[in-house]
Design a protein around this motif. Structure first.
Motif, PDB file in Angstrom:
ATOM      1  N   LEU A   1       2.240   9.544   1.263  1.00 47.58           N
ATOM      2  CA  LEU A   1       1.724   8.402   0.490  1.00 47.58           C
ATOM      3  C   LEU A   1       0.623   7.681   1.273  1.00 47.58           C
ATOM      4  O   LEU A   1      -0.420   7.301   0.702  1.00 47.58           O
ATOM      5  CB  LEU A   1       2.874   7.438   0.163  1.00 47.58           C
ATOM      6  N   ALA A   2       0.844   7.537   2.572  1.00 43.83           N
ATOM      7  CA  ALA A   2      -0.177   6.904   3.424  1.00 43.83           C
ATOM      8  C   ALA A   2      -1.465   7.729   3.403  1.00 43.83           C
ATOM      9  O   ALA A   2      -2.573   7.173   3.356  1.00 43.83           O
ATOM     10  CB  ALA A   2       0.358   6.759   4.851  1.00 43.83           C
ATOM     11  N   CYS A   3      -1.327   9.056   3.416  1.00 48.49           N
ATOM     12  CA  CYS A   3      -2.514   9.935   3.345  1.00 48.49           C
ATOM     13  C   CYS A   3      -3.245   9.729   2.018  1.00 48.49           C
ATOM     14  O   CYS A   3      -4.480   9.641   1.977  1.00 48.49           O
ATOM     15  CB  CYS A   3      -2.091  11.404   3.462  1.00 48.49           C
ATOM     16  N   ALA A   4      -2.465   9.655   0.919  1.00 45.73           N
ATOM     17  CA  ALA A   4      -3.066   9.495  -0.421  1.00 45.73           C
ATOM     18  C   ALA A   4      -3.867   8.203  -0.516  1.00 45.73           C
ATOM     19  O   ALA A   4      -4.917   8.148  -1.159  1.00 45.73           O
ATOM     20  CB  ALA A   4      -1.977   9.517  -1.484  1.00 45.73           C
ATOM     21  N   LEU A   5      -3.373   7.147   0.157  1.00 51.52           N
ATOM     22  CA  LEU A   5      -4.031   5.839   0.039  1.00 51.52           C
ATOM     23  C   LEU A   5      -5.119   5.615   1.090  1.00 51.52           C
ATOM     24  O   LEU A   5      -6.135   4.986   0.801  1.00 51.52           O
ATOM     25  CB  LEU A   5      -2.986   4.716   0.155  1.00 51.52           C
ATOM     26  N   ALA A   6      -4.891   6.125   2.299  1.00 55.67           N
ATOM     27  CA  ALA A   6      -5.806   5.783   3.404  1.00 55.67           C
ATOM     28  C   ALA A   6      -6.952   6.764   3.584  1.00 55.67           C
ATOM     29  O   ALA A   6      -8.024   6.376   4.059  1.00 55.67           O
ATOM     30  CB  ALA A   6      -5.001   5.665   4.702  1.00 55.67           C
ATOM     31  N   LEU A   7      -6.742   8.032   3.209  1.00 56.71           N
ATOM     32  CA  LEU A   7      -7.822   9.017   3.416  1.00 56.71           C
ATOM     33  C   LEU A   7      -8.896   8.845   2.345  1.00 56.71           C
ATOM     34  O   LEU A   7      -8.613   8.321   1.256  1.00 56.71           O
ATOM     35  CB  LEU A   7      -7.234  10.438   3.345  1.00 56.71           C
ATOM     36  N   PRO A   8     -10.135   9.271   2.630  1.00 52.91           N
ATOM     37  CA  PRO A   8     -11.174   9.176   1.584  1.00 52.91           C
ATOM     38  C   PRO A   8     -10.745   9.986   0.348  1.00 52.91           C
ATOM     39  O   PRO A   8     -10.213  11.096   0.502  1.00 52.91           O
ATOM     40  CB  PRO A   8     -12.411   9.789   2.247  1.00 52.91           C
ATOM     41  N   PRO A   9     -10.951   9.424  -0.875  1.00 54.90           N
ATOM     42  CA  PRO A   9     -10.426  10.104  -2.080  1.00 54.90           C
ATOM     43  C   PRO A   9     -10.889  11.551  -2.222  1.00 54.90           C
ATOM     44  O   PRO A   9     -10.147  12.400  -2.688  1.00 54.90           O
ATOM     45  CB  PRO A   9     -10.952   9.245  -3.230  1.00 54.90           C
ATOM     46  N   TRP A  10     -12.139  11.831  -1.822  1.00 56.09           N
ATOM     47  CA  TRP A  10     -12.623  13.225  -1.833  1.00 56.09           C
ATOM     48  C   TRP A  10     -12.874  13.672  -0.405  1.00 56.09           C
ATOM     49  O   TRP A  10     -13.699  13.057   0.254  1.00 56.09           O
ATOM     50  CB  TRP A  10     -13.914  13.369  -2.663  1.00 56.09           C
ATOM     51  N   PRO A  11     -12.181  14.619   0.127  1.00 55.67           N
ATOM     52  CA  PRO A  11     -11.207  15.493  -0.531  1.00 55.67           C
ATOM     53  C   PRO A  11      -9.752  15.077  -0.297  1.00 55.67           C
ATOM     54  O   PRO A  11      -8.853  15.854  -0.605  1.00 55.67           O
ATOM     55  CB  PRO A  11     -11.484  16.823   0.148  1.00 55.67           C
ATOM     56  N   GLY A  12      -9.519  13.855   0.248  1.00 53.76           N
ATOM     57  CA  GLY A  12      -8.166  13.436   0.629  1.00 53.76           C
ATOM     58  C   GLY A  12      -7.143  13.493  -0.501  1.00 53.76           C
ATOM     59  O   GLY A  12      -6.037  14.018  -0.320  1.00 53.76           O
ATOM     60  N   ALA A  13      -7.516  12.945  -1.678  1.00 55.33           N
ATOM     61  CA  ALA A  13      -6.546  12.878  -2.777  1.00 55.33           C
ATOM     62  C   ALA A  13      -6.144  14.265  -3.302  1.00 55.33           C
ATOM     63  O   ALA A  13      -4.949  14.552  -3.404  1.00 55.33           O
ATOM     64  CB  ALA A  13      -7.100  12.003  -3.899  1.00 55.33           C
ATOM     65  N   PRO A  14      -7.110  15.183  -3.592  1.00 56.58           N
ATOM     66  CA  PRO A  14      -6.684  16.504  -4.062  1.00 56.58           C
ATOM     67  C   PRO A  14      -5.871  17.280  -3.022  1.00 56.58           C
ATOM     68  O   PRO A  14      -4.916  17.963  -3.373  1.00 56.58           O
ATOM     69  CB  PRO A  14      -8.002  17.238  -4.363  1.00 56.58           C
ATOM     70  N   VAL A  15      -6.246  17.111  -1.728  1.00 56.17           N
ATOM     71  CA  VAL A  15      -5.509  17.814  -0.668  1.00 56.17           C
ATOM     72  C   VAL A  15      -4.077  17.284  -0.595  1.00 56.17           C
ATOM     73  O   VAL A  15      -3.106  18.051  -0.568  1.00 56.17           O
ATOM     74  CB  VAL A  15      -6.240  17.659   0.696  1.00 56.17           C
ATOM     75  N   THR A  16      -3.927  15.937  -0.591  1.00 52.86           N
ATOM     76  CA  THR A  16      -2.587  15.340  -0.528  1.00 52.86           C
ATOM     77  C   THR A  16      -1.785  15.747  -1.758  1.00 52.86           C
ATOM     78  O   THR A  16      -0.580  16.049  -1.663  1.00 52.86           O
ATOM     79  CB  THR A  16      -2.681  13.797  -0.443  1.00 52.86           C
ATOM     80  N   PHE A  17      -2.444  15.749  -2.917  1.00 52.89           N
ATOM     81  CA  PHE A  17      -1.765  16.148  -4.158  1.00 52.89           C
ATOM     82  C   PHE A  17      -1.236  17.579  -4.026  1.00 52.89           C
ATOM     83  O   PHE A  17      -0.078  17.863  -4.351  1.00 52.89           O
ATOM     84  CB  PHE A  17      -2.743  16.047  -5.340  1.00 52.89           C
ATOM     85  N   ALA A  18      -2.090  18.484  -3.513  1.00 54.12           N
ATOM     86  CA  ALA A  18      -1.699  19.899  -3.392  1.00 54.12           C
ATOM     87  C   ALA A  18      -0.533  20.057  -2.410  1.00 54.12           C
ATOM     88  O   ALA A  18       0.432  20.775  -2.699  1.00 54.12           O
ATOM     89  CB  ALA A  18      -2.899  20.723  -2.935  1.00 54.12           C
ATOM     90  N   VAL A  19      -0.603  19.344  -1.278  1.00 54.81           N
ATOM     91  CA  VAL A  19       0.477  19.452  -0.279  1.00 54.81           C
ATOM     92  C   VAL A  19       1.781  18.888  -0.856  1.00 54.81           C
ATOM     93  O   VAL A  19       2.845  19.517  -0.751  1.00 54.81           O
ATOM     94  CB  VAL A  19       0.089  18.727   1.041  1.00 54.81           C
ATOM     95  N   ALA A  20       1.695  17.704  -1.503  1.00 53.16           N
ATOM     96  CA  ALA A  20       2.896  17.076  -2.074  1.00 53.16           C
ATOM     97  C   ALA A  20       3.493  17.958  -3.176  1.00 53.16           C
ATOM     98  O   ALA A  20       4.719  18.091  -3.279  1.00 53.16           O
ATOM     99  CB  ALA A  20       2.556  15.691  -2.628  1.00 53.16           C
ATOM    100  N   LEU A  21       2.634  18.575  -3.974  1.00 52.85           N
ATOM    101  CA  LEU A  21       3.122  19.451  -5.051  1.00 52.85           C
ATOM    102  C   LEU A  21       3.819  20.684  -4.471  1.00 52.85           C
ATOM    103  O   LEU A  21       4.895  21.077  -4.951  1.00 52.85           O
ATOM    104  CB  LEU A  21       1.953  19.868  -5.959  1.00 52.85           C
ATOM    105  N   ALA A  22       3.212  21.259  -3.430  1.00 55.41           N
ATOM    106  CA  ALA A  22       3.820  22.435  -2.795  1.00 55.41           C
ATOM    107  C   ALA A  22       5.178  22.074  -2.191  1.00 55.41           C
ATOM    108  O   ALA A  22       6.150  22.823  -2.337  1.00 55.41           O
ATOM    109  CB  ALA A  22       2.877  22.974  -1.719  1.00 55.41           C
ATOM    110  N   VAL A  23       5.259  20.905  -1.540  1.00 51.34           N
ATOM    111  CA  VAL A  23       6.530  20.468  -0.941  1.00 51.34           C
ATOM    112  C   VAL A  23       7.568  20.224  -2.041  1.00 51.34           C
ATOM    113  O   VAL A  23       8.721  20.660  -1.936  1.00 51.34           O
ATOM    114  CB  VAL A  23       6.311  19.183  -0.092  1.00 51.34           C
ATOM    115  N   ALA A  24       7.161  19.547  -3.121  1.00 54.87           N
ATOM    116  CA  ALA A  24       8.103  19.195  -4.197  1.00 54.87           C
ATOM    117  C   ALA A  24       8.642  20.446  -4.892  1.00 54.87           C
ATOM    118  O   ALA A  24       9.853  20.578  -5.099  1.00 54.87           O
ATOM    119  CB  ALA A  24       7.419  18.277  -5.210  1.00 54.87           C
TER     120      ALA A  24
END
Lengths: 246, 223
Positions: free
Chosen positions: A29-52
């Protein structure tokens, strides 16, 4: 039972300590909010989805259904970025699409992190441990009572709703309003009746003010705790690498 | 309408959490004191919280033809008083985030400020001021204002976080206000009407509870 809570009880991660799962989901969650949205948000989304889906084995349908309503709010809210309101009146915002896409991407990644924690940790496991992080015992006990009572109240509301519909209580606008008023007052009366019956039952068992319940011990220091920060570190490393390549 | 997880920039999320904290702490102190003096009230508070959660899950028809959920903050503040309602609504928000994915952890402070603090306090003040006009008109006004203020504060929070490139804060407020607050007026009227219906039925079927909560007294129920 609500779908997310049911998934949490069935989760293979249930035996892991809520704090370790909090560290994993919180890091992402900290990565999703603190990293720059591009490419931070898609990368965090992909990692979180893979983990889930891969590691925590959260049912994809549960995840998709739970995400539908909040994503609807995010999309509605982000429509406002497409227009600009200034002294010259209303017009299209030149950078609006980019701004809206950034917010939607960040929200989708953050929402997935939230769902990762919620669909692997039953509230009944997390609530009793809140006292250890400084939440007053009285508040935790009231929250635990709310959690125990709300399923009974929601179930009663569903039954009353079905009975009202069976008696044509939702046939007209006027009847719908009358039924809703009746439903609201009935769930109030049932909630208070349930509390009164609990009061009488507990008084008979020598209630002194403490609601002592057995909390299953879950060891915190495990291999899972050591692995918990890895997804966030992975998201951070991938984002920095991709950002450096741009 | 809850602000979703991740919607607010981290700094704004932190500032709204800090703004909500004193009210929540005050509510927690009041609740702890009440539970200490009267241990049985813990069960009543649990039932009240469950009622608030269930109330926010009801679907109400709107004048515009759509459906929405009542916030329940007006009725909650009238029944349980704003400090206690602040704690109950904050707990409800945590439960909604974890059980329904409505709202989030980082936006909890902002959502608590609008739904658990601003809405209940504004609604309760209007209810107290208009109590002279009779219980039901006061209940309508209290629930209407609580609902509307909740959404206006949400619009304000979004406008502060995302100022318009040309119009600045005022332009953004007009945009978010147009999307959320103005469409919310019919829903606020709906919630006011629903709350009146609920309290009217409670006056006849749960008078003892209303007297216990101090909403009405024996003389008024007898009349």
């Amino acid at each position: 039972m609500l779908a997310i809570d049911a998934a949490a009880y069935r989760s293979p991660w249930r035996r892991h300590h809520p704090a370790a799962k909090g560290l994993l989901a919180g890091g992402l969650l900290a990565c999703a909010l603190a990293l720059p949205p591009w490419p931070g948000a898609p990368v965090t989304f992909a990692v979180a989805l893979a983990v889930a889906l891969g590691w925590a084995r959260v049912p994809p349908r549960t995840l998709a259904r739970a995400a539908r309503a909040p994503l609807g709010f995010v999309l509605t809210g982000s429509l406002a970025f497409l227009v600009t309101v200034g002294p010259g009146g209303i017009g299209w915002a030149p950078d609006g699409g980019h701004r809206a896409a950034e917010v939607v991407a960040r929200c989708a990644a953050a929402l997935l992190c939230q769902l990762l924690f919620a669909s692997t940790t039953p509230l009944a496991d997390a609530l009793p441990r809140l006292t250890r992080i400084g939440v007053p015992a009285a508040v935790v006990e009231v929250a635990a009572l709310i959690y125990r009572l709300l399923f009974l109240v929601l179930d009663a509301a569903r039954q009353i709703r079905a009975a009202q519909a069976g008696r044509l209580g939702t046939l007209t606008f006027r009847a719908t309003w009358r039924s809703l008023g009746g439903l609201g007052s009935a769930i109030f009366i049932r909630s208070f009746d349930r509390a009164r019956r609990l009061e009488v039952g507990l008084a008979g068992r020598g209630y002194t003010g403490d609601l002592t319940v057995a909390v299953r011990e879950i060891p915190l220091a495990t291999r899972f705790l050591a692995l918990a920060p890895i997804p966030a570190l992975l998201a951070l490393a991938a984002t920095l690498t991709l950002d450096g390549l741009r | 309408m809850h602000i979703a997880e991740g919607f607010l920039p981290p700094l704004h999320a932190a500032v709204w959490t800090a703004a909500a904290a004193p009210f929540v702490v005050h509510g927690v102190v009041m609740l702890t004191r009440q539970v200490k003096n009267d241990p049985e009230s813990k069960l009543l508070l649990g039932a009240s919280g469950a009622f608030c959660f269930a109330l926010s899950a009801l679907k109400i028809p709107s004048v515009t033809g759509s459906c929405s959920h009542p916030t329940g903050t007006g009725l909650g503040a009238i029944l349980f008083k704003p400090p206690i309602m602040t704690v109950l609504a904050t707990i409800t928000l945590v439960f909604q985030a974890l059980l329904l994915a409505h709202g989030g952890f980082t936006t909890l402070g902002a959502n608590a400020f609008s739904m658990a603090i601003a809405g209940p306090w504004a609604g309760y003040m209007v209810y107290r001021l208009s109590r002279g006009a009779g219980l039901l008109p006061a209940v309508f006004l209290g629930a209407f204002v609580a609902d509307l203020v909740t959404y206006c504060v949400t619009s304000l929070q979004l406008a502060l976080a995302f100022p318009d490139p040309e119009g600045g804060f005022a332009g953004a407020l007009a945009k978010f206000g147009g999307i959320f607050a103005v469409t919310q007026i019919p829903l606020a009227i709906s919630e006011g009407l629903l709350t009146v219906l609920v309290v009217r039925l409670l006056r006849t079927s749960a008078a003892a509870e209303l007297i216990r909560l101090g909403v009405t007294d024996k003389k008024k129920v007898a009349a």
